[in-house]
Design an enzyme around this catalytic site. Structure first.
Site, PDB file in Angstrom:
ATOM      1  N   ASP A 167      41.957  29.782  38.330  1.00  0.00           N
ATOM      2  CA  ASP A 167      41.063  29.198  37.331  1.00  0.00           C
ATOM      3  C   ASP A 167      41.585  27.870  36.785  1.00  0.00           C
ATOM      4  OD1 ASP A 167      39.445  31.345  37.700  1.00  0.00           O
ATOM      5  OD2 ASP A 167      39.584  32.127  35.660  1.00  0.00           O
ATOM      6  N   SER A 194      46.083  44.344  39.201  1.00  0.00           N
ATOM      7  CA  SER A 194      46.466  44.171  37.807  1.00  0.00           C
ATOM      8  C   SER A 194      47.262  42.917  37.520  1.00  0.00           C
ATOM      9  CB  SER A 194      47.235  45.358  37.272  1.00  0.00           C
ATOM     10  OG  SER A 194      46.893  46.543  37.791  1.00  0.00           O
ATOM     11  N   LYS A 221      41.489  45.635  38.988  1.00  0.00           N
ATOM     12  CA  LYS A 221      41.894  46.413  37.814  1.00  0.00           C
ATOM     13  C   LYS A 221      42.030  45.466  36.630  1.00  0.00           C
ATOM     14  CE  LYS A 221      42.002  50.536  39.372  1.00  0.00           C
ATOM     15  NZ  LYS A 221      40.907  51.409  38.985  1.00  0.00           N
TER      16      LYS A 221
END
Length: 432
Positions: A326, A315, A340
């Site tokens: 990214d 999470s 998750k």
């Protein structure tokens, strides 16, 4: 529906301590404005309305949600407990373990969690969406569960001899938690092995950030281990980075292994400390409305960074590691993360109970939906069973050169530092 940034949580798991919680990225409480009289049917209708307005799946798992309301409001209830049972039964039709009802005691326990002081054994557990097995997301470091050798991905087969087959997640948590100094015995499956693990419950004070300076081939390195995204995690992380910067470290290793998540705003605040620009995370609700969090030039350092992740990184850990990966701010080393990527909103009800509703999913900056898949590291480094056993039994080795994943991360960091220095030494050729 617009939800406050600090009113979201992602990927719910339960924390088996006296402070029951939903963890995974971002717990916060949003007070329901609708109050009901002390009537069981009004409680049921309040929960039904919350799901009807907010649930992420507009088909309600292919369930006729209007018919569900008619059914449950047409029944007779003798007291609040019977209504609580009906609400749980109603929510089961969504087949979403993260949309769940909490009675007043469970809800109070959940609120306690973010204070950083807990009572229990110190494990985060989740319910597998397909098998319905109770699975350990991760033990919290320096807790009874950690000391007893509980590991991420352990399947809890029984609690004090009571089989967990068919058991709800809340029920499992209630059975695991208990008074300080009392004992609970967990029967777990680890691979092909079945183990009986006795654990003595304790009061747990959680400091989620630990750090030190280590010597590397290219100068001193700042090692930071973040174990949970609790309310004090961002403050402790900021203090750690500022101290390490003052000590002149040349780069950082951020260890998110076995970090099951926590507060959404904590993960965003910590991401801001490493990123000057770029998207951190976006959430998408059932209407397709995208809510985006963006870095705002508040980074505390721009030095090379390597992040270590594993299957227990869930999470909020995935939000942070996904944002850093990214945005090409960090190299990820280790194994695939937990997976998750769901967003919950926790609502309090007038009688002191509460409900967590899955309202959206989150995407990494590049638009990846990592739910059920996780984030793949840039450099995969698996541990052998023997290495896991050694690190579990000799915790002082974690974050040292005798820790294979840390050692690999250090090698990557050295290369990143060298490339950064080479880049800084490049000067433009004079014009002719």
């Amino acid at each position: 529906m617009t939800i406050a940034k600090r009113g979201l949580m992602l990927g719910a798991t339960a924390l088996a301590v006296a402070a029951v919680t939903v963890t995974g990225a971002g717990i916060h409480l949003s007070q329901s404005k609708a109050f009901f009289e002390e009537s069981p049917k009004e409680l049921i209708d309040e929960v039904w309305q919350l799901i009807n307005r907010n649930y992420v799946d507009a088909t309600f798992n292919q369930v006729d949600w209007e018919a569900v309301r008619t059914d449950y409001l047409g029944r007779e209830y003798t007291d609040q407990e019977s209504a609580y049972a009906a609400v749980r039964e109603m929510l089961e039709q969504l087949e979403d373990p993260y949309t769940r009802f909490m009675d007043p005691q469970e809800f109070r326990n959940m609120q306690i969690d973010t204070s950083g002081e807990l009572t229990g054994v110190g494990i985060q557990i989740s319910q597998d969406e397909e098998t319905k097995e109770i699975v350990v997301v991760a033990p919290i470091e320096d807790t009874p569960a950690f000391e007893a050798g509980i590991r991420s991905k352990d399947v809890i087969l029984a609690i004090d001899g009571e089989p967990t087959e068919g058991m709800e997640l809340n029920d499992a948590v209630s059975r695991i938690r208990g008074p300080v100094d009392s004992e609970v015995v967990l029967t777990i499956r680890r691979g092909e092995e079945t183990l009986e693990v006795p654990i003595t419950r304790a009061r747990i004070e959680i400091h989620p950030v630990r750090y030190n300076v280590q010597t590397g081939p290219e100068g001193s390195v700042g090692y930071i281990r973040l174990t949970q995204f609790s309310a004090n995690a961002a403050t402790e992380m900021s203090a750690a980075i500022e101290d390490l910067e003052a000590q002149g470290v040349t780069g950082y290793i951020l260890d998110l292994r076995s970090n099951p998540g926590g507060l959404l705003y904590s993960s965003i605040d910590i991401a801001q400390m490493w990123l000057n620009e770029g998207t951190i995370v976006s959430t998408v609700n059932r209407q397709g409305v995208v809510d985006e969090e963006v870095a705002s030039s508040r980074a505390l350092t721009n030095k090379p960074l390597v992040v270590i992740v594993d299957g227990g990184s869930a999470s909020a850990s995935e939000i942070l590691s996904g944002a850093l990966q990214d945005n090409q701010r960090a190299v990820l080393v280790g194994t695939r993360t937990f997976g998750k990527g769901l967003v919950q909103s926790v609502r309090s009800l007038a009688d002191g109970s509460g409900v967590a509703v899955t309202v959206a999913k989150y995407l990494t900056p590049s638009g990846r939906d990592i739910n059920k898949h996780g984030i793949d590291p840039d450099i995969a480094v698996e541990l052998t069973d023997e290495q896991r056993e050694q690190l579990a039994s000799e915790r002082d080795l974690i974050g040292t050169v005798d820790d294979p994943q840390y050692s690999a991360a250090l090698d990557v960091l050295v290369q990143e530092i060298q490339e950064a220095r080479a880049g800084n030494n490049v000067t433009a050729a004079p014009a002719n």
